[in-house]
Design an enzyme around this catalytic site. Structure first.
Site, PDB file in Angstrom:
ATOM      1  N   PRO A  17       0.795  -1.225   0.000  1.00  0.00           N
ATOM      2  CG  PRO A  17      -0.122  -1.115   2.135  1.00  0.00           C
ATOM      3  CD  PRO A  17       0.534  -2.062   1.177  1.00  0.00           C
ATOM      4  CG  ASN A  18      -0.280   4.319   1.303  1.00  0.00           C
ATOM      5  OD1 ASN A  18      -1.244   4.848   0.757  1.00  0.00           O
ATOM      6  ND2 ASN A  18      -0.345   3.776   2.499  1.00  0.00           N
ATOM      7  NE  ARG A  25       3.942   6.605   1.798  1.00  0.00           N
ATOM      8  CZ  ARG A  25       4.191   5.381   2.207  1.00  0.00           C
ATOM      9  NH1 ARG A  25       4.720   4.503   1.376  1.00  0.00           N
ATOM     10  NH2 ARG A  25       3.913   5.029   3.428  1.00  0.00           N
ATOM     11  CE1 TYR A  30       8.906   4.990   3.232  1.00  0.00           C
ATOM     12  CE2 TYR A  30       7.312   6.783   3.156  1.00  0.00           C
ATOM     13  CZ  TYR A  30       7.795   5.632   3.749  1.00  0.00           C
ATOM     14  OH  TYR A  30       7.187   5.119   4.862  1.00  0.00           O
ATOM     15  CG  ASN A  81       8.468  -1.956   0.395  1.00  0.00           C
ATOM     16  OD1 ASN A  81       7.941  -2.112   1.501  1.00  0.00           O
ATOM     17  ND2 ASN A  81       8.986  -0.803   0.014  1.00  0.00           N
ATOM     18  CB  ALA A  84       1.458   0.123   6.333  1.00  0.00           C
ATOM     19  CG  HIS A  87       5.192  -2.330  10.127  1.00  0.00           C
ATOM     20  ND1 HIS A  87       6.509  -2.715  10.200  1.00  0.00           N
ATOM     21  CD2 HIS A  87       5.146  -1.291   9.242  1.00  0.00           C
ATOM     22  CE1 HIS A  87       7.224  -1.916   9.401  1.00  0.00           C
ATOM     23  NE2 HIS A  87       6.427  -1.066   8.812  1.00  0.00           N
ATOM     24  CD  GLU A 105      10.628  -7.565   5.747  1.00  0.00           C
ATOM     25  OE1 GLU A 105      10.937  -8.640   6.293  1.00  0.00           O
ATOM     26  OE2 GLU A 105      10.142  -6.616   6.363  1.00  0.00           O
ATOM     27  CG  HIS A 107      11.224  -2.314   4.595  1.00  0.00           C
ATOM     28  ND1 HIS A 107       9.854  -2.252   4.468  1.00  0.00           N
ATOM     29  CD2 HIS A 107      11.504  -3.484   5.201  1.00  0.00           C
ATOM     30  CE1 HIS A 107       9.333  -3.348   4.983  1.00  0.00           C
ATOM     31  NE2 HIS A 107      10.308  -4.118   5.430  1.00  0.00           N
ATOM     32  CG  LEU A 108      11.714   2.513  -0.830  1.00  0.00           C
ATOM     33  CD1 LEU A 108      10.258   2.910  -0.905  1.00  0.00           C
ATOM     34  CD2 LEU A 108      12.466   3.032  -2.021  1.00  0.00           C
ATOM     35  CB  SER A 109      12.541   4.304   5.285  1.00  0.00           C
ATOM     36  OG  SER A 109      11.520   3.411   5.721  1.00  0.00           O
ATOM     37  NE  ARG A 114      10.091   5.902   8.741  1.00  0.00           N
ATOM     38  CZ  ARG A 114       9.131   5.722   7.836  1.00  0.00           C
ATOM     39  NH1 ARG A 114       9.236   4.759   6.933  1.00  0.00           N
ATOM     40  NH2 ARG A 114       8.061   6.504   7.837  1.00  0.00           N
ATOM     41  NE  ARG A 118       6.888   4.211  10.031  1.00  0.00           N
ATOM     42  CZ  ARG A 118       5.795   4.342   9.262  1.00  0.00           C
ATOM     43  NH1 ARG A 118       5.447   3.394   8.411  1.00  0.00           N
ATOM     44  NH2 ARG A 118       5.062   5.437   9.321  1.00  0.00           N
TER      45      ARG A 118
HETATM   46  C1  DQA Z   1       8.272   1.002   3.918  1.00  0.00           C
HETATM   47  C2  DQA Z   1       8.318   1.197   5.439  1.00  0.00           C
HETATM   48  C3  DQA Z   1       6.956   0.968   6.057  1.00  0.00           C
HETATM   49  O1  DQA Z   1       7.005   1.174   7.462  1.00  0.00           O
HETATM   50  C4  DQA Z   1       5.941   1.957   5.476  1.00  0.00           C
HETATM   51  O2  DQA Z   1       4.659   1.701   5.984  1.00  0.00           O
HETATM   52  C5  DQA Z   1       5.937   1.947   3.989  1.00  0.00           C
HETATM   53  C6  DQA Z   1       7.215   1.879   3.274  1.00  0.00           C
HETATM   54  C7  DQA Z   1       9.621   1.346   3.249  1.00  0.00           C
HETATM   55  O3  DQA Z   1       9.819   0.935   2.112  1.00  0.00           O
HETATM   56  O4  DQA Z   1      10.458   2.026   3.853  1.00  0.00           O
HETATM   57  O5  DQA Z   1       4.905   2.078   3.348  1.00  0.00           O
HETATM   58  O6  DQA Z   1       7.993  -0.356   3.642  1.00  0.00           O
END
Ligand code: DQA
Length: 152
Positions: A17-18, A25, A30, A81, A84, A87, A105, A107-109, A114, A118
């Protein structure tokens, strides 16, 4: 065996999502790279690795679960990825366990720098490994690690 003789490895790339909003965003977290650009970067990297990527983004948990189930017999690896859902989603974790396809798995961040909520990933325990914090490069590194693992 020369690189030209390696069998093609098919990787399902899942974005949760997102992540369709990447580029717009929270760019301070990100980055400014769009999802399309990440998918192109992965396709290029896959070519170098004698692999191919099939990307899918969804904001819906069930769509991601369906895609993982459908990967059985179609793809040799999964790069995910889950956004959210990382979690929160026992369903995505269970789907990965059910199909038993090696999964990385990403993640960008750096999720550990954080908010505390997370820091826990439901996916990490059923993944081969996790790459977190390198921006769009997390995907490239994740694909390299996954293909390398599958070639062992
Ligand atoms: C994320 C980290 C997640 O906590 C967050 O909800 C995202 C992006 C990342 O790629 O850093 O949507 O997965």
């Amino acid at each position: 065996m020369g690189l030209e003789e390696l069998p093609l490895i098919s990787v399902l790339v899942l974005h949760g999502p997102n992540l369709n909003l990447l580029g717009k965003r929270e760019p301070e977290i990100y980055g400014s790279v769009t999802l399309d650009a990440i998918n192109r970067l992965l396709a290029e990297e896959a070519q170098k690795l004698q692999a191919k990527t099939s990307p899918l983004q969804s904001n819906h948990e069930g769509v991601l679960v369906d895609a993982i189930q459908a990967a059985h017999g179609e793809h040799q690896g999964i790069l995910i990825n889950a956004g959210a859902y990382t979690h929160t989603s026992v369903a995505i974790r269970d789907a990965i366990t059910a199909v038993n396809i090696p999964t990385v798995e990403v993640h960008l961040s750096n999720i550990y720098q954080r908010e505390t909520f997370r820091h826990h990933s439901y996916i990490a325990a059923v993944a081969i490994g996790q790459i977190s914090g390198f921006g769009a490069n997390s995907y490239r590194l994740g694909l390299q690690a996954l293909v390398d693992y599958l070639r062992q």
